[in-house]
Motif scaffolding. Structure first.
Motif, mmCIF file in Angstrom:
data_model
loop_
_atom_site.group_PDB
_atom_site.id
_atom_site.type_symbol
_atom_site.label_atom_id
_atom_site.label_comp_id
_atom_site.label_asym_id
_atom_site.label_seq_id
_atom_site.Cartn_x
_atom_site.Cartn_y
_atom_site.Cartn_z
ATOM 1 N N LYS B 62 0.833 -1.220 0.000
ATOM 2 C CA LYS B 62 0.000 0.000 0.000
ATOM 3 C C LYS B 62 0.860 1.259 0.000
ATOM 4 N N SER B 63 1.828 1.306 0.916
ATOM 5 C CA SER B 63 2.709 2.482 0.967
ATOM 6 C C SER B 63 3.497 2.609 -0.327
ATOM 7 N N THR B 64 4.012 1.500 -0.809
ATOM 8 C CA THR B 64 4.797 1.528 -2.037
ATOM 9 C C THR B 64 3.962 2.098 -3.178
ATOM 10 N N PHE B 182 -2.442 10.143 1.219
ATOM 11 C CA PHE B 182 -2.329 9.949 2.665
ATOM 12 C C PHE B 182 -1.836 8.531 2.932
ATOM 13 N N ASP B 183 -0.772 8.396 3.707
ATOM 14 C CA ASP B 183 -0.292 7.058 4.061
ATOM 15 C C ASP B 183 -0.512 6.821 5.560
ATOM 16 N N GLU B 184 -1.584 6.146 5.869
ATOM 17 C CA GLU B 184 -1.957 5.865 7.264
ATOM 18 C C GLU B 184 -1.830 7.101 8.156
ATOM 19 N N PRO B 185 -2.579 8.141 7.830
ATOM 20 C CA PRO B 185 -2.401 9.416 8.548
ATOM 21 C C PRO B 185 -2.798 9.366 10.017
#
Ligand code: ATP
Ligand code: MG
Lengths: 243, 263
Positions: B62-64, B182-185
């Motif tokens: 997901k982050s990638t 947004f990455d796991e904000p």
């Protein structure tokens, strides 16, 4: 003859000849810090480069100069190099030795300062479209510098004392001039008491300067920074004994 | 605004397209870390104004995925277009894409040595050449929007996690992005602060911002997302409207994932 003559010690303290030695000690220290920082930053950059040859060369340099006594380095530069036809004045020899040696320590401090700035800081800068220069100048460098101050301070403190080794190659700094006075008057304790007082004053002044710097650059987010600093792998290099 | 369109006109190669250009288009994107495949033939299209929630188990990519969209991570194969600009590793195109996207990280990544206000004005002043006064006005506008104008002179370390994350959102908005990533904000926040950040994000969504958001906040996903993208082992396994995804997950993997996350 009394065991120890305080008045003689005081008179050595105010001895003009010795005071000039103190100035040489200060001069050697300042020059070695400035030269060492410039060279050290270059070496730190090489050490962090992705080119394995450059990084390897920098690593070798650091390994070599941190792994050998400053005393040997000075003696080799002073008496060894002339054998190869390379000859410098005494003061140049001392400066070259001190700068080469100090650069190795400072390179490690600079490098670990930059390594301790989290990758997230750079990523945030990229995401905001900051240029590489602005990222370095405004984001990475100030944070790295703040982490560098304590080990930098320690390194300069030990450098200040390490300049006394230059006396061995006959640079007339504080230590050498104390020796000269001592040989003339044989008041060993009195002369070295004066010299000791000077070293203590110099290191104490530097301590005070360092504390001011730390306070100035640590003004923001104190709690958070302290946590970062505590966990950062900041170089212990400077704490190691030299000579 | 004008500066950005100028930057596009000068440098970036814009795909000539007659239809509405999607905000993000990924075609057969691969990302490798050594032997490990972090993104495996990912196809994804995000329309302008669309809100996407990306979810999936830890390590699913997901982050990638989200970090490839603004080239913080370089993809190895495949095509990525952001507002029609191809991310082909050329500097000018990367710049153009980064100007169009804002990013919010799990760990905030505020600049700790600068005040909240300085955090917000740095990029507008240095990257957009705004005057200090203009940049301050802009920053105060967005700080007011995330409801912390009174903290402008403080340093990030003096704020709560929720406040810091709202500053990070304001900082990104100061560059007037068209897409927010947004990455796991909210993952690093204490439970009582999650809500204030989610509220801020909802407001942004209501204003029509295109959003891609990695999150495990399924309430937020249900309420805000137009589409859920479910990832597993580097692949996009399933895409569906929230209703559909939560009620009738197609894959076994999504079912077990939902079972774990809902309780
Ligand atoms: N720099 C890297 N080097 C090597 N492997 C990496 C790197 N970054 C990510 N990975 C690997 O790629 C995979 C996908 O990582 P990613 O961070 O995209 O997962 P994620 O879905 O965001 O997981 P999480 O929910 O834990 O954040 C993981 O297995 C991770 O270990
Ligand atoms: Mg992740």
């Amino acid at each position: 003859m009394s065991l120890f003559s305080p008045t003689a010690a005081v008179s050595y303290f105010f001895n003009y000849f010795l005071m000039k030695g103190v100035l040489v000690t200060i001069g050697l220290t300042v020059a070695a810090v400035v030269g060492g920082l410039i060279l050290g930053m270059g070496i730190a950059l090489l050490r962090m480069s992705s080119n394995p040859v450059l990084a390897g060369a920098a690593r070798f340099y650091i390994w070599f100069f941190r792994g050998t006594p400053l005393l040997i380095q000075l003696v080799v530069i002073y008496s060894g190099l002339p054998q190869l036809g390379i000859k410098f004045s005494v003061i140049t020899c001392a400066l070259v030795g001190l700068i080469l040696n100090e650069a190795a320590y400072l390179a490690e401090i600079v490098r670990s300062g930059f390594m301790a700035v989290s990758a997230g800081q750079r990523e945030a800068a990229w995401a905001l479209s900051l240029s590489p220069w602005v990222t370095f100048r405004r984001v990475t460098l100030p944070q790295a510098f703040r982490l560098m101050i304590p080990p930098l301070g320690n390194s300069i403190n030990s450098l200040l004392k390490a300049t006394s080794l230059a006396s061995v190659i006959s640079v007339e700094e504080l230590m050498r001039r104390s020796d000269m006075l001592m040989q003339e008057h044989f008041q060993i304790l009195e002369v070295y008491a004066a010299a000791t007082a000077y070293y203590l004053i110099l290191t104490s002044v530097w301590d005070a300067v360092q504390r001011r710097l730390e306070k100035h650059f640590g003004r923001s987010s104190a709690a958070k920074t302290r946590r970062v600093a505590a966990s950062a792998p900041v170089a212990q290099a400077s704490v190691e004994a030299r000579a | 605004m004008s500066e950005r369109s100028m930057a596009r006109a000068e440098g970036a190669t814009v795909q000539p397209q007659l239809r509405e250009v999607p905000a993000v288009r990924m075609e057969a994107v691969y990302k490798h870390y050594g032997d490990f495949t972090a993104l495996n033939e990912v196809d994804l299209k995000v329309a302008k104004g669309e809100k996407i929630v990306v979810c999936g188990p830890s390590g699913s990519g997901k982050s990638t995925l989200i970090r490839c969209i603004n080239h913080i991570e370089k993809h190895d194969e495949g095509l990525i277009y952001v507002n029609g600009v191809e991310l082909d590793h050329q500097r000018k195109n990367i710049d153009a894409v980064r100007r169009d996207t804002g990013m919010v990280f799990q760990s905030f990544n505020l600049f700790p040595h600068m005040t909240v206000l300085e955090n917000c004005t740095l990029a507008p002043m240095t990257a957009n050449g705004m005057s200090e006064a203009e940049a301050k006005d802009l920053a105060m506008h967005f700080l007011t929007k995330v409801r912390i104008p009174d903290q402008a002179e403080k340093f990030p370390g003096q704020l709560s996690g929720g406040q810091q994350q709202r500053v990070a959102i304001a900082r990104a908005l100061c560059m007037r992005p068209k897409i927010m990533l947004f990455d796991e904000p909210t993952s690093a926040l204490d439970p009582e602060m999650v809500k204030e950040v989610l509220e801020t994000m909802k407001k942004l969504a209501e204003e029509g911002m295109t959003m891609l958001c990695v999150t495990h906040e399924m309430g937020f996903a249900r309420e805000v997302a137009d589409r859920i993208v479910f990832m597993n082992e580097g692949r996009v396994v399933e895409q569906a409207a929230p209703e559909e995804f939560f009620k009738h997950p197609k894959s076994e993997r999504a079912r077990t994932f939902l079972d774990q996350i809902i309780h």
